[in-house]
Design an enzyme around this catalytic site. Structure first.
Site, PDB file in Angstrom:
ATOM      1  N   ASP A  92     -71.037  22.591 -34.194  1.00 56.40           N
ATOM      2  CA  ASP A  92     -70.745  22.772 -32.766  1.00 56.40           C
ATOM      3  C   ASP A  92     -71.830  23.672 -32.176  1.00 56.40           C
ATOM      4  O   ASP A  92     -72.907  23.190 -31.826  1.00 56.40           O
ATOM      5  CB  ASP A  92     -69.327  23.350 -32.627  1.00 56.40           C
ATOM      6  CG  ASP A  92     -68.899  23.539 -31.190  1.00 56.40           C
ATOM      7  OD1 ASP A  92     -69.570  23.014 -30.289  1.00 56.40           O
ATOM      8  OD2 ASP A  92     -67.884  24.218 -30.937  1.00 56.40           O
ATOM      9  N   ARG A 136     -54.684  19.059 -39.484  1.00 54.58           N
ATOM     10  CA  ARG A 136     -55.711  18.896 -40.518  1.00 54.58           C
ATOM     11  C   ARG A 136     -55.424  17.677 -41.377  1.00 54.58           C
ATOM     12  O   ARG A 136     -56.321  17.076 -41.946  1.00 54.58           O
ATOM     13  CB  ARG A 136     -55.739  20.113 -41.447  1.00 54.58           C
ATOM     14  CG  ARG A 136     -56.234  21.388 -40.804  1.00 54.58           C
ATOM     15  CD  ARG A 136     -56.500  22.428 -41.894  1.00 54.58           C
ATOM     16  NE  ARG A 136     -56.570  23.781 -41.383  1.00 54.58           N
ATOM     17  CZ  ARG A 136     -57.637  24.335 -40.815  1.00 54.58           C
ATOM     18  NH1 ARG A 136     -58.737  23.640 -40.682  1.00 54.58           N
ATOM     19  NH2 ARG A 136     -57.611  25.584 -40.389  1.00 54.58           N
ATOM     20  N   LYS A 192     -71.815  17.683 -32.652  1.00 51.92           N
ATOM     21  CA  LYS A 192     -71.625  17.495 -31.213  1.00 51.92           C
ATOM     22  C   LYS A 192     -72.974  17.400 -30.517  1.00 51.92           C
ATOM     23  O   LYS A 192     -73.903  18.140 -30.846  1.00 51.92           O
ATOM     24  CB  LYS A 192     -70.828  18.674 -30.635  1.00 51.92           C
ATOM     25  CG  LYS A 192     -69.384  18.674 -31.070  1.00 51.92           C
ATOM     26  CD  LYS A 192     -68.593  19.756 -30.358  1.00 51.92           C
ATOM     27  CE  LYS A 192     -67.173  19.806 -30.899  1.00 51.92           C
ATOM     28  NZ  LYS A 192     -66.392  20.918 -30.351  1.00 51.92           N
ATOM     29  N   ASP A 205     -58.469  21.422 -37.218  1.00 53.87           N
ATOM     30  CA  ASP A 205     -57.123  21.809 -36.766  1.00 53.87           C
ATOM     31  C   ASP A 205     -57.086  22.219 -35.307  1.00 53.87           C
ATOM     32  O   ASP A 205     -58.119  22.513 -34.696  1.00 53.87           O
ATOM     33  CB  ASP A 205     -56.616  22.993 -37.598  1.00 53.87           C
ATOM     34  CG  ASP A 205     -57.313  24.290 -37.222  1.00 53.87           C
ATOM     35  OD1 ASP A 205     -58.555  24.328 -37.230  1.00 53.87           O
ATOM     36  OD2 ASP A 205     -56.611  25.265 -36.882  1.00 53.87           O
ATOM     37  N   ASP A 238     -67.173  20.833 -41.685  1.00 50.01           N
ATOM     38  CA  ASP A 238     -66.562  19.741 -40.930  1.00 50.01           C
ATOM     39  C   ASP A 238     -67.383  19.324 -39.717  1.00 50.01           C
ATOM     40  O   ASP A 238     -67.643  18.148 -39.494  1.00 50.01           O
ATOM     41  CB  ASP A 238     -65.127  20.125 -40.497  1.00 50.01           C
ATOM     42  CG  ASP A 238     -65.036  21.531 -39.882  1.00 50.01           C
ATOM     43  OD1 ASP A 238     -66.088  22.142 -39.629  1.00 50.01           O
ATOM     44  OD2 ASP A 238     -63.906  21.996 -39.649  1.00 50.01           O
ATOM     45  N   PHE A 283     -63.151  18.715 -27.808  1.00 48.54           N
ATOM     46  CA  PHE A 283     -62.403  19.331 -28.906  1.00 48.54           C
ATOM     47  C   PHE A 283     -61.688  18.253 -29.730  1.00 48.54           C
ATOM     48  O   PHE A 283     -60.912  17.460 -29.194  1.00 48.54           O
ATOM     49  CB  PHE A 283     -61.389  20.339 -28.355  1.00 48.54           C
ATOM     50  CG  PHE A 283     -60.652  21.060 -29.429  1.00 48.54           C
ATOM     51  CD1 PHE A 283     -61.275  22.053 -30.167  1.00 48.54           C
ATOM     52  CD2 PHE A 283     -59.337  20.732 -29.736  1.00 48.54           C
ATOM     53  CE1 PHE A 283     -60.605  22.714 -31.186  1.00 48.54           C
ATOM     54  CE2 PHE A 283     -58.652  21.386 -30.754  1.00 48.54           C
ATOM     55  CZ  PHE A 283     -59.299  22.385 -31.476  1.00 48.54           C
ATOM     56  N   GLY A 334     -61.849  24.066 -42.843  1.00 48.48           N
ATOM     57  CA  GLY A 334     -62.107  22.821 -42.113  1.00 48.48           C
ATOM     58  C   GLY A 334     -62.674  21.695 -42.957  1.00 48.48           C
ATOM     59  O   GLY A 334     -62.416  20.527 -42.683  1.00 48.48           O
TER      60      GLY A 334
HETATM   61  P1  5GP Z   1     -69.867  26.388 -34.756  1.00 45.93           P
HETATM   62  O1  5GP Z   1     -70.060  27.702 -35.447  1.00 45.93           O
HETATM   63  O2  5GP Z   1     -70.881  25.336 -35.117  1.00 45.93           O
HETATM   64  O3  5GP Z   1     -69.718  26.545 -33.276  1.00 45.93           O
HETATM   65  O4  5GP Z   1     -68.463  25.853 -35.131  1.00 45.93           O
HETATM   66  C1  5GP Z   1     -68.143  25.706 -36.386  1.00 45.93           C
HETATM   67  C2  5GP Z   1     -66.663  25.755 -36.622  1.00 45.93           C
HETATM   68  O5  5GP Z   1     -65.864  25.761 -35.435  1.00 45.93           O
HETATM   69  C3  5GP Z   1     -66.320  24.500 -37.357  1.00 45.93           C
HETATM   70  O6  5GP Z   1     -66.481  24.712 -38.730  1.00 45.93           O
HETATM   71  C4  5GP Z   1     -64.887  24.285 -36.953  1.00 45.93           C
HETATM   72  O7  5GP Z   1     -64.060  25.026 -37.823  1.00 45.93           O
HETATM   73  C5  5GP Z   1     -64.782  24.870 -35.566  1.00 45.93           C
HETATM   74  N1  5GP Z   1     -64.923  23.799 -34.547  1.00 45.93           N
HETATM   75  C6  5GP Z   1     -65.999  23.480 -33.815  1.00 45.93           C
HETATM   76  N2  5GP Z   1     -65.763  22.427 -33.005  1.00 45.93           N
HETATM   77  C7  5GP Z   1     -64.486  22.065 -33.241  1.00 45.93           C
HETATM   78  C8  5GP Z   1     -63.640  21.018 -32.731  1.00 45.93           C
HETATM   79  O8  5GP Z   1     -64.002  20.186 -31.883  1.00 45.93           O
HETATM   80  N3  5GP Z   1     -62.376  20.962 -33.223  1.00 45.93           N
HETATM   81  C9  5GP Z   1     -61.913  21.851 -34.158  1.00 45.93           C
HETATM   82  N4  5GP Z   1     -60.673  21.685 -34.559  1.00 45.93           N
HETATM   83  N5  5GP Z   1     -62.680  22.834 -34.676  1.00 45.93           N
HETATM   84  C10 5GP Z   1     -63.952  22.934 -34.226  1.00 45.93           C
HETATM   85 MG    MG Z   2     -64.874  25.504 -39.858  1.00 38.90          MG
END
Ligand code: 5GP
Ligand code: MG
Length: 188
Positions: free
Chosen positions: A107, A170, A136, A164, A104, A157, A48
């Site tokens: 979340d 991407r 977020k 992606d 990237d 999202f 990402g």
């Molecule tokens: P976390 O572990 O913080 O929930 O999420 C991290 C990973 O989930 C990010 O590095 C990304 O790859 C994916 N991710 C989280 N939110 C989004 C989003 O809104 N869109 C996309 N495409 N990937 C996301």
């Molecule tokens: Mg990621």
């Protein structure tokens, strides 16, 4: 083919190329100042942060070392399932290094939490900080947060600039929301 050949699948653009570039100008300046006297290693979370890492490091005016970690966080359609898998048997030796993890998007925070935990327990860094392009706005269970953030966004999202949907989008140079019908009926 233009780099924006999938742009018609977007419902809306949140950040265009100029906005992303000028924010990266600001943040790279900040990072160059902060780490100018440090032994910096940037740890880029693949896939990402591929675009973000290229954008960031091309702007840095300081010496640094670059490492990549392949991390998978399992996504159902468009939501994190919360399982994080670091695809690396041997973590890099980061003894005495100031580490800046680049991802990237922040979340649920589980990815960064797991990566920080592994780096602290296996790599012996001097210090660890994090940089995400997007964060977020939401309640989280984790007790960590990125030190550098490009933009805060509503909890939806997003795709583009490295992010992606099922491997696509991407390459978009903008960040936006996908149309609902594209999520319902993804083309190959
Ligand atoms: P976390 O572990 O913080 O929930 O999420 C991290 C990973 O989930 C990010 O590095 C990304 O790859 C994916 N991710 C989280 N939110 C989004 C989003 O809104 N869109 C996309 N495409 N990937 C996301
Ligand atoms: Mg990621």
């Amino acid at each position: 083919m233009s780099t924006n050949d999938n742009i018609n699948d977007l419902e809306s653009v949140l950040f265009n190329e100029d906005e992303i570039n000028s924010r990266l100008d600001e943040l790279s300046e900040c990072i160059s100042k902060q780490y100018g006297k440090s032994k910096l290693t940037i740890v880029s979370i693949m896939n990402g942060s591929l675009m973000l890492t290229a954008g960031l490091i091309s702007r840095l005016r300081i010496a640094f070392d670059l490492r990549c970690l392949n991390v998978e966080s399992y996504y159902g359609e468009t939501k994190s399932k919360g399982d994080v898998f670091i695809n690396s048997k041997k973590m890099p030796d980061l003894s005495g290094r100031s580490v800046l993890i680049v991802d990237d998007i922040f979340d649920t925070g589980k990815t960064l939490k797991e990566v920080i935990k592994r780096i602290n327990s296996e790599c012996n860094p001097l210090e660890v900080s994090c940089f995400t392009l997007l964060k977020k706005k939401k309640q989280r269970q984790v007790n960590i947060a990125p030190d550098f953030v490009g933009f805060e966004v509503e909890d939806s999202f997003l795709v583009g600039y490295g992010l992606d949907y099922q491997g696509r989008y991407r390459n978009l140079s903008v960040i936006g929301n996908l149309k609902k019908e594209v999520i319902a009926n993804p083309s190959t």
